[in-house]
Design a protein around this motif. Structure first.
Motif, PDB file in Angstrom:
ATOM      1  N   GLN A 119     -16.031   7.693  -3.275  1.00 11.01           N
ATOM      2  CA  GLN A 119     -14.797   7.547  -4.039  1.00 11.01           C
ATOM      3  C   GLN A 119     -13.776   6.724  -3.250  1.00 11.01           C
ATOM      4  O   GLN A 119     -13.524   6.982  -2.067  1.00 11.01           O
ATOM      5  CB  GLN A 119     -14.199   8.914  -4.370  1.00 11.01           C
ATOM      6  CG  GLN A 119     -14.889   9.620  -5.525  1.00 11.01           C
ATOM      7  CD  GLN A 119     -14.486   9.035  -6.880  1.00 11.01           C
ATOM      8  OE1 GLN A 119     -13.884   7.975  -6.979  1.00 11.01           O
ATOM      9  NE2 GLN A 119     -14.852   9.731  -7.941  1.00 11.01           N
ATOM     10  N   THR A 120     -13.182   5.742  -3.923  1.00  9.28           N
ATOM     11  CA  THR A 120     -12.259   4.816  -3.257  1.00  9.28           C
ATOM     12  C   THR A 120     -11.081   5.543  -2.612  1.00  9.28           C
ATOM     13  O   THR A 120     -10.690   5.248  -1.488  1.00  9.28           O
ATOM     14  CB  THR A 120     -11.740   3.782  -4.273  1.00  9.28           C
ATOM     15  OG1 THR A 120     -12.853   3.090  -4.851  1.00  9.28           O
ATOM     16  CG2 THR A 120     -10.823   2.764  -3.589  1.00  9.28           C
ATOM     17  N   GLY A 121     -10.506   6.500  -3.342  1.00  6.86           N
ATOM     18  CA  GLY A 121      -9.353   7.209  -2.810  1.00  6.86           C
ATOM     19  C   GLY A 121      -9.687   8.016  -1.566  1.00  6.86           C
ATOM     20  O   GLY A 121      -8.900   8.053  -0.607  1.00  6.86           O
ATOM     21  N   GLU A 125      -6.506  11.036  -4.127  1.00  3.63           N
ATOM     22  CA  GLU A 125      -6.419  10.164  -5.299  1.00  3.63           C
ATOM     23  C   GLU A 125      -6.131   8.730  -4.868  1.00  3.63           C
ATOM     24  O   GLU A 125      -5.595   8.476  -3.786  1.00  3.63           O
ATOM     25  CB  GLU A 125      -5.302  10.634  -6.229  1.00  3.63           C
ATOM     26  CG  GLU A 125      -5.586  11.940  -6.927  1.00  3.63           C
ATOM     27  CD  GLU A 125      -4.423  12.392  -7.799  1.00  3.63           C
ATOM     28  OE1 GLU A 125      -4.673  13.127  -8.766  1.00  3.63           O
ATOM     29  OE2 GLU A 125      -3.274  12.020  -7.503  1.00  3.63           O
ATOM     30  N   GLN A 126      -6.452   7.794  -5.753  1.00  2.16           N
ATOM     31  CA  GLN A 126      -6.072   6.404  -5.513  1.00  2.16           C
ATOM     32  C   GLN A 126      -4.564   6.251  -5.664  1.00  2.16           C
ATOM     33  O   GLN A 126      -3.912   7.034  -6.367  1.00  2.16           O
ATOM     34  CB  GLN A 126      -6.793   5.479  -6.485  1.00  2.16           C
ATOM     35  CG  GLN A 126      -8.307   5.454  -6.323  1.00  2.16           C
ATOM     36  CD  GLN A 126      -8.970   4.427  -7.222  1.00  2.16           C
ATOM     37  OE1 GLN A 126      -8.516   3.295  -7.345  1.00  2.16           O
ATOM     38  NE2 GLN A 126     -10.052   4.818  -7.858  1.00  2.16           N
ATOM     39  N   THR A 127      -4.006   5.257  -5.016  1.00  4.61           N
ATOM     40  CA  THR A 127      -2.569   5.004  -5.091  1.00  4.61           C
ATOM     41  C   THR A 127      -2.171   4.665  -6.530  1.00  4.61           C
ATOM     42  O   THR A 127      -2.736   3.750  -7.129  1.00  4.61           O
ATOM     43  CB  THR A 127      -2.172   3.849  -4.164  1.00  4.61           C
ATOM     44  OG1 THR A 127      -2.488   4.215  -2.814  1.00  4.61           O
ATOM     45  CG2 THR A 127      -0.686   3.538  -4.269  1.00  4.61           C
ATOM     46  N   ASP A 161       0.799  -1.230   0.000  1.00  7.23           N
ATOM     47  CA  ASP A 161       0.000   0.000   0.000  1.00  7.23           C
ATOM     48  C   ASP A 161       0.831   1.279   0.000  1.00  7.23           C
ATOM     49  O   ASP A 161       0.275   2.373   0.163  1.00  7.23           O
ATOM     50  CB  ASP A 161      -0.971   0.030   1.188  1.00  7.23           C
ATOM     51  CG  ASP A 161      -1.928  -1.147   1.181  1.00  7.23           C
ATOM     52  OD1 ASP A 161      -2.426  -1.477   0.094  1.00  7.23           O
ATOM     53  OD2 ASP A 161      -2.165  -1.731   2.257  1.00  7.23           O
TER      54      ASP A 161
END
Length: 343
Positions: A224-226, A175-177, A59
């Motif tokens: 939102q995932t992020g 933001e997502q990784t 992660d």
């Protein structure tokens, strides 16, 4: 029939050779003209290619390669043995030293700024005019997000035992990784990076792709995932620091394209509410830029990362906030007694 086949083969070969020549000329042009240190896409790509590697920590995504260096955006960048754009720091801190660790992305890293114009450097200088010796460690890395930064600290950087952790937050930290691409062209060709950047601009301007303001807003949609990962990372970081008596603060860096009226005040308030409900002090740096022209704070005419002027204003605001939050730690030095006056 044989003549037609030969003609077709000749046509294919001629077209292929023409495309190869055109592609080679474009690659040569980009390497000669667009590598003067001002093209953001090219410089950020070079930085990622030269100085980053995929992290083996789950992660975290990517991290710096220890000991690497280069020149990006026209300024020198040197990565120390721990993987940071900073001087060397020993694991053990000196007696009487207050150790502060700054977590963050390219703004904390100091993208486009000279080493002496990075916020962490300026903050350390300001704090060392006060009572205790202060050591500020800069662990910022470009294209990192809050989830990456929290995981990196918990699983690797905590061995430096900071007294205070400053989580530097920017609007795109939800933001997502990012994951490194395996695209051969984008991994190896300057021209591919250049074309991709121009294509993105065209899509935003003419074909309805969301502009930068809408892009940022969409990051904070409820599911939102992020954004969910960001909130979970905050909770985990707070819990980790509290269990080890590490003082934690969150500092919000403004987006520097438009400062008045600031278009993302609602998002700042949303982030602040998530931080404050966890019992963590929150500092918004926007007021420190009051009445400043946005372009006067940019590292280049086209890159809105903070320059030395902005870093100085940020460092001053953070210093004052730390003194207010922890007066016993950062109180003013005792006045020097004048022996002649005592007599």
């Amino acid at each position: 029939m044989a003549v037609k086949i030969k003609s077709a083969i000749f046509g294919i070969l001629s077209t292929s050779i023409s495309l190869i020549v055109a592609a080679s000329l474009l690659e040569l042009y980009v390497r000669l003209v667009e590598t003067d240190g001002t093209n953001f896409d090219i410089e950020m790509w070079r930085y990622a290619k030269d100085l980053k590697r995929i992290s083996d920590i789950p992660d975290v995504g990517h991290e710096h390669i220890p000991g690497k260096s280069g020149v990006y955006m026209g300024v020198p960048v040197t990565i120390n043995s721990a993987g940071w754009r900073d001087r060397e720091h020993s694991l053990e801190k000196e007696d009487g030293t207050v150790r502060i660790m700054m977590l963050g992305d390219s703004l904390t890293f100091g993208w486009g700024a000279r080493p002496e114009d990075v916020t962490s450097y300026r903050l350390e200088r300001l704090l060392n005019t006060r009572k205790n010796k202060v050591e500020v460690i800069n662990t910022g890395i470009g294209n990192a997000n809050t989830a990456m930064e929290a995981n990196y600290f918990i699983k690797k950087a905590d061995v430096y035992n900071p007294d205070i952790v400053i989580l530097n937050y920017f609007i795109n930290d939800a933001e997502q990784t990012p994951r490194r691409t395996n695209n051969f062209f984008l991994e190896n060709l300057y021209s591919a990076v250049f074309i991709a950047g121009r294509f993105d601009v065209i899509m935003r301007r003419f074909f309805g792709k969301s502009d930068w303001k809408q892009y940022y807003r969409d990051l904070y949609l409820e599911h939102q995932t992020g954004w969910l990962a960001t909130q979970n990372a905050l909770i985990e970081l707070v819990s980790y620091c509290k269990a080890r008596n590490i003082r934690l603060i969150v500092v919000n860096y403004p987006e520097l394209h438009v400062l008045s009226p600031y278009p993302f005040e609602d998002i700042t308030n949303l982030v602040a509410s998530k931080v404050k409900v966890l019992g963590i002090p929150f500092l918004d740096l926007l007021p420190s830029l009051e009445k400043k022209a946005p372009h006067s704070l940019w590292v280049t005419k086209t890159d809105a990362h903070p320059n030395g002027k902005a870093a100085g204003l940020y460092a001053d605001a953070i210093m004052k906030f730390l003194v207010k939050q922890y007066p016993a730690t950062f109180e003013d030095p005792a006045p020097t007694e004048n022996i002649d006056e005592i007599k």
